[in-house]
Design an enzyme around this catalytic site. Structure first.
Site, short mmCIF file in Angstrom:
data_model
loop_
_atom_site.label_atom_id
_atom_site.label_comp_id
_atom_site.label_asym_id
_atom_site.label_seq_id
_atom_site.Cartn_x
_atom_site.Cartn_y
_atom_site.Cartn_z
N GLU A 26 12.82 74.24 50.64
CA GLU A 26 12.42 75.61 50.48
C GLU A 26 10.83 75.47 50.05
O GLU A 26 10.44 76.40 49.26
CB GLU A 26 12.86 76.58 49.72
CG GLU A 26 14.08 77.20 50.30
CD GLU A 26 13.93 78.49 50.89
OE1 GLU A 26 14.87 78.82 51.46
OE2 GLU A 26 12.83 79.10 50.41
N SER A 83 -1.36 79.13 63.97
CA SER A 83 -1.05 80.54 64.11
C SER A 83 -0.44 81.06 65.48
O SER A 83 -0.03 82.21 65.63
CB SER A 83 -2.15 81.26 63.44
OG SER A 83 -3.25 80.98 64.33
N GLY A 107 16.61 76.54 61.37
CA GLY A 107 16.13 75.29 62.14
C GLY A 107 14.60 75.11 62.12
O GLY A 107 14.04 75.25 63.36
N ARG A 123 30.88 67.98 19.21
CA ARG A 123 30.85 66.67 18.84
C ARG A 123 30.15 66.21 17.22
O ARG A 123 29.14 67.05 17.40
CB ARG A 123 29.59 65.76 19.89
CG ARG A 123 29.46 64.52 19.50
CD ARG A 123 30.52 63.53 20.27
NE ARG A 123 30.21 62.18 20.28
CZ ARG A 123 31.01 61.26 20.62
NH1 ARG A 123 32.15 61.44 21.17
NH2 ARG A 123 30.43 59.77 20.36
N LYS A 124 30.85 65.32 16.88
CA LYS A 124 30.13 65.00 15.50
C LYS A 124 29.49 63.64 15.36
O LYS A 124 30.15 62.66 16.04
CB LYS A 124 31.04 65.22 14.38
CG LYS A 124 31.63 66.59 14.15
CD LYS A 124 32.49 66.39 12.72
CE LYS A 124 32.65 67.78 12.04
NZ LYS A 124 33.64 68.24 11.21
N THR A 164 20.59 72.85 56.91
CA THR A 164 21.73 73.29 55.97
C THR A 164 22.74 74.28 56.77
O THR A 164 22.14 75.15 57.57
CB THR A 164 21.27 74.02 54.74
OG1 THR A 164 20.27 73.17 54.22
CG2 THR A 164 22.40 74.37 53.84
N VAL A 189 22.28 65.14 25.81
CA VAL A 189 23.03 65.73 24.85
C VAL A 189 24.54 65.17 24.95
O VAL A 189 25.14 64.74 23.65
CB VAL A 189 23.03 67.14 24.80
CG1 VAL A 189 24.01 67.82 23.94
CG2 VAL A 189 21.55 67.57 24.50
N PHE A 190 25.12 64.89 25.98
CA PHE A 190 26.32 64.50 26.29
C PHE A 190 26.44 62.78 25.83
O PHE A 190 27.65 62.51 25.61
CB PHE A 190 27.05 64.81 27.56
CG PHE A 190 27.51 65.99 27.75
CD1 PHE A 190 26.85 67.25 27.71
CD2 PHE A 190 28.86 66.15 27.72
CE1 PHE A 190 27.45 68.66 28.08
CE2 PHE A 190 29.64 67.52 28.13
CZ PHE A 190 28.87 68.72 28.18
N GLY A 191 25.51 62.45 25.77
CA GLY A 191 25.38 60.85 25.70
C GLY A 191 25.90 60.03 26.53
O GLY A 191 26.25 60.57 27.88
#
Lengths: 253, 392
Positions: free
Chosen positions: B372, B187, B130, B277-278, B164, B346-348
Site C-alpha cells: 500500500e 495520467s 491487480g 515474569r520475575k 493479495t 520484553v519476552f526475552g
C-alpha cells in the site's frame, strides 16, 4: 398473538477483576466494563430462535435500571428482539434493587403485555441469586421451567429439559409459563453489523415501577461486602513421613 | 459552556462502539485461537473469512443500493483494527477485498457496481487489486501489462505480482497500459478494468511463501491474450492511474488501523508477560528498563491510532485526506515494526520462540512498511503535500 418477554440485566463484564469499595458497601462499578449477563444472552437467543421457528410472534426485551441499561436493551434488539422496555430505576432504589422487585416488575409487565412466556437467565453473575424467575412465576401463579437446557413448544404446552443435581429432568408445563435459561440451552448469536444498524430503528419504551404499581422498597439490607480471604501459601514437605506428621500435627488426621 | 460542549463530544457514536464491540468479540474469540495454526500451515483462512462475512464485518464500503452497508472509512477502520489484533494475515485477506472494490466504488458506473459489488454481498466472494508487477511496484508508471483495443474488447498481456487474494479472487481490478506511446503522460496512459477471474488466458501462479501474514494468499498472475469487454472499463480509456491512486486515500487509513491493531496486540502480550515474569527478585515490569520500553510502546500505539482516526475522519467529512492518510500509514507501519520487535525483547528468549505469540507479530509487521505504498513512497507523498501546504 404470542409474545415473549425476555429479561436482560446489565452486569459487570465476566472478564473484569472485581474490586470491593474501600467502605465495604459494595463493589466498584464506576468506569468498569459492563455487558449483558451471559445467562440473559442465552435467554434472548432462545426467544429469538422460537420466533424464527414461528412459535411466537414478538420478543420484547426488558431491563430495569438507569439510562445505561438501554445499551443492554440495544444489544438484545441487535440479536433479534423486536422492541424493548426500559423500566427506569436509579439511585438508592437501583442499589437496593433485588430479585423481589424485579419479579414484581416482570409479573406486572407479563400481565400488561399478555405474554405467553417470560424467559430469564437462571441467575445473574453479579449476585448469583437464582431467584427472579422463580419469584416471577409465583407472583403470577404460572408454572416454571427453571435451569432449562432444552425447550420445545408443543401446542399450548412447553417441554422443558432441566439440569438438576442428579442429571436431567424433563417436565411438561402449560403456557403461560416462566422459563430460566441454563448454560447449555444454546450458544448466543453475535449481533451482526446489519442487525446492529437495524436495531437503532427499533423502539424502546420508557416507564417507571410506579407506572406498573410496583413498590421498590427492599426488605434486604446489605451490611458489608468483603473480598474472599486471600489464599495462604502452602507448606512444602520433603517426604511422605513429613506430610503425615504435619497432617497429624494440625489435626487433619 | 465550551467546556461542557467539549465534554459532550463523543469520539465514537454508540453505534460505532457496538461495531467495535462486535469486531473485538469476534476477533478475540474466533481469530486469536486459530491464528498460530494458520500461520504455520499457510492455509487460507476461509472459514474465518466466511464467518466475518456472515457477521457483516466485511465489504463495509459497498453502497447500500448494491446490498452493502455504505459505512464510512472511520467505521471500517474501527473494525479493521480489531480484526488485525487477532491476526493480520486474516485481516489482510479481508482488507484486500476493500482495496479491490474501491476503484469500482469510486469510479464504477451503475451497471458495473451492481454486477461486481452486488455479488460480494450475496455470497462470501473475494476480489483483488491487480496493479503491481514483477518489474514495477512503487513506480506504477513503469507498468508493462498491455491492453490493446480490438473491436469491442481489450486484449491483455502481461504479468502481475504479489497480488493479495490472487488465487481466491472472483474478479480483479486490473491496471494496464492502453497507450503504447512512451511519451504519453502517466495520467493518460493507463486504464482500469474489472476482470472476471475465470476469463480464459489468466494463469494463476503458485501461492508465495512469505515472511509473515502467511495465511494470506499472495500470487503472481499472468495474462495471456485475456479478453475484457469494453463494458468493464472504469470511466474510460486513460483514466486508470487516477482511479488506482484515488483508491489509496480510502484504503490507507484502514491499513494504518491494521498496523495499529498488530501493535496493540504486541503491547498487550508484552505487558501481560512483564506482569508475570520475575527477575532479580521482582517482576520485570518493576524494572524501569522494561517499564520505560512499554511506556514508549504505548505512546506509539496511541499516536498511531490517532493517526488513522484523523485520516479517516477527514475523508469521511468530504475532504482530501492524502496528507493525513500517508502520515497515518507511514507512522503506523513503522511503529508496528518497532513495537513488535520490542515485544519480542520484553519476552526475552521466550520471545524468539514459536510457542510464544510475539515472533509471529514481528514477522507479520514487516509488510506494513512495504505494501500500500512503501515507507519511502509515503515520505515522498508527505513531503510533496507538506511543501504544497507550506507554500499556500
Amino acid at each position: 398473538m404470542s409474545r415473549v418477554l425476555v429479561g436482560v440485566k446489565r452486569v459487570i463484564d465476566y472478564a473484569v477483576k472485581i474490586r470491593v469499595k474501600p467502605d465495604h458497601s459494595g463493589v466498584v462499578t464506576d468506569g468498569v466494563k459492563h455487558s449483558m449477563n451471559p445467562f440473559c444472552e442465552i435467554a434472548v437467543e432462545e426467544a429469538v430462535k422460537l420466533k424464527e421457528k414461528k412459535f411466537i410472534k414478538e420478543v420484547v426485551a426488558v431491563s430495569c435500571g438507569p439510562t445505561q441499561v438501554t445499551e443492554t436493551i440495544r444489544t438484545a434488539l441487535a440479536m433479534g428482539c423486536d422492541r424493548g422496555i426500559h423500566v427506569e430505576v436509579s439511585g438508592k432504589d437501583y442499589e437496593a434493587m433485588g430479585p423481589l422487585q424485579i419479579a414484581k416488575i416482570f409479573a406486572a409487565l407479563a400481565k400488561k403485555e399478555e405474554a405467553s412466556l417470560v424467559i430469564l437467565g437462571k441467575q445473574a453473575i453479579d449476585d448469583d441469586c437464582n431467584q427472579t424467575g422463580q419469584m416471577t412465576a409465583a407472583l403470577l401463579d404460572w408454572p416454571q421451567g427453571t435451569f432449562a437446557s432444552e425447550v420445545t413448544i408443543d401446542g399450548e404446552k412447553v417441554k422443558v429439559v432441566r439440569e438438576i443435581d442428579g442429571g436431567l429432568e424433563t417436565i411438561k408445563i402449560s403456557m403461560p409459563a416462566v422459563l430460566t435459561a441454563d448454560l447449555r440451552l444454546n450458544t448466543p448469536r453475535y449481533a451482526t453489523l446489519p442487525n446492529i444498524m437495524k436495531a437503532k430503528k427499533k423502539k424502546i419504551a420508557n416507564m417507571k415501577p410506579a407506572d406498573l404499581g410496583v413498590d421498590m422498597v427492599s426488605r434486604v439490607e446489605v451490611l458489608r461486602v468483603d473480598e474472599p480471604p486471600t489464599r495462604l501459601a502452602g507448606v512444602k514437605v520433603e517426604t511422605v513421613d513429613d506430610l503425615v506428621a504435619k497432617l497429624k500435627a494440625n489435626g487433619t488426621i | 459552556t465550551s467546556r461542557e460542549k467539549a465534554a459532550s463530544i463523543k469520539l465514537m457514536t454508540d453505534q460505532q462502539k457496538e461495531f467495535q464491540e462486535l469486531a473485538r468479540k469476534f476477533s478475540r474469540e474466533e481469530i486469536v485461537p486459530v491464528a498460530a495454526a494458520y500461520d504455520r500451515s499457510g492455509e487460507y483462512p476461509f472459514p474465518i473469512i466466511k464467518r466475518a462475512w456472515e457477521l457483516g464485518l466485511m465489504n463495509s464500503h459497498i453502497p447500500e443500493d448494491c446490498g452493502g452497508m455504505g459505512l464510512g472509512i472511520f467505521d471500517s477502520c474501527l473494525i479493521t483494527e480489531e480484526l488485525a489484533y487477532g491476526c493480520t494475515g486474516v485481516q489482510t485477506a479481508i482488507e484486500a477485498n476493500s482495496l479491490g472494490q474501491m476503484p469500482v466504488i469510486i469510479a464504477g458506473n451503475d451497471f458495473q457496481k451492481k454486477k461486481y459489488l452486488g455479488r460480494m454481498t450475496e455470497e462470501p466472494l473475494m476480489c483483488a487489486y491487480g496493479v503491481t508487477e514483477p518489474g514495477a511496484g512503487s513506480d506504477v508508471a513503469g507498468l508493462k501489462t498491455r491492453a490493446e483495443k480490438k473491436g469491442d474488447e481489450y486484449v491483455v498481456n502481461g504479468q502481475k505480482m504479489w497480488i493479495t487474494n490472487g488465487g481466491k479472487a472472483n474478479w480483479y481490478f486490473l491496471l494496464a497500459r492502453t497507450d503504447a506511446d512512451p511519451k504519453c503522460p502517466t495520467s493518460k496512459a493507463f486504464t482500469g478494468f474489472i476482470v472476471d477471474a475465470d476469463s480464459p488466458g489468466i494463469l494463476v501462479g503458485r501461492k508465495e511463501l512469505n515472511m509473515g501474514q502467511r495465511c494470506s494468499d499472495t500470487r503472481g498472475i499472468t495474462f495471456e491474450d485475456v479478453r475484457i469487454p469494453k463494458e468493464n472499463v472504469l470511466i474510460g480509456e486513460g483514466a486508470g492511474f487516477k482511479i488506482a491512486m484515488g483508491a489509496f486515500d480510502k484504503t490507507r487509513p484502514p491499513v494504518a488501523a491494521g498496523a495499529t491493531g498488530l501493535a496493540q496486540r504486541a503491547l498487550d502480550e508484552a505487558t501481560g508477560y512483564a506482569l508475570e515474569r520475575k527477575t532479580f527478585g521482582k517482576l520485570i515490569a518493576e524494572h524501569q528498563a522494561v517499564s520505560f520500553l512499554l511506556a514508549e510502546m504505548a505512546m506509539k500505539v496511541e499516536l498511531a491510532r490517532m493517526g488513522w482516526q484523523r485520516s479517516a475522519w477527514e475523508v469521511d467529512n468530504g475532504r482530501r485526506n492524502t496528507y493525513y492518510a500517508s502520515i497515518a500509514k507511514a507512522f503506523a507501519g513503522d511503529i508496528a515494526n518497532q513495537v513488535a520487535s520490542d515485544a519480542v525483547q520484553v519476552f526475552g528468549g521466550n520471545g524468539f520462540n514459536s510457542e510464544y505469540p510475539v515472533e509471529k507479530l514481528m514477522r507479520d509487521a514487516k509488510i506494513y512498511q512495504i505494501y500500500e505504498g512503501t515507507a519511502q513512497i509515503q515520505r515522498l507523498i508527505i513531503s510533496r503535500e507538506h511543501f504544497g501546504r507550506f507554500k499556500k
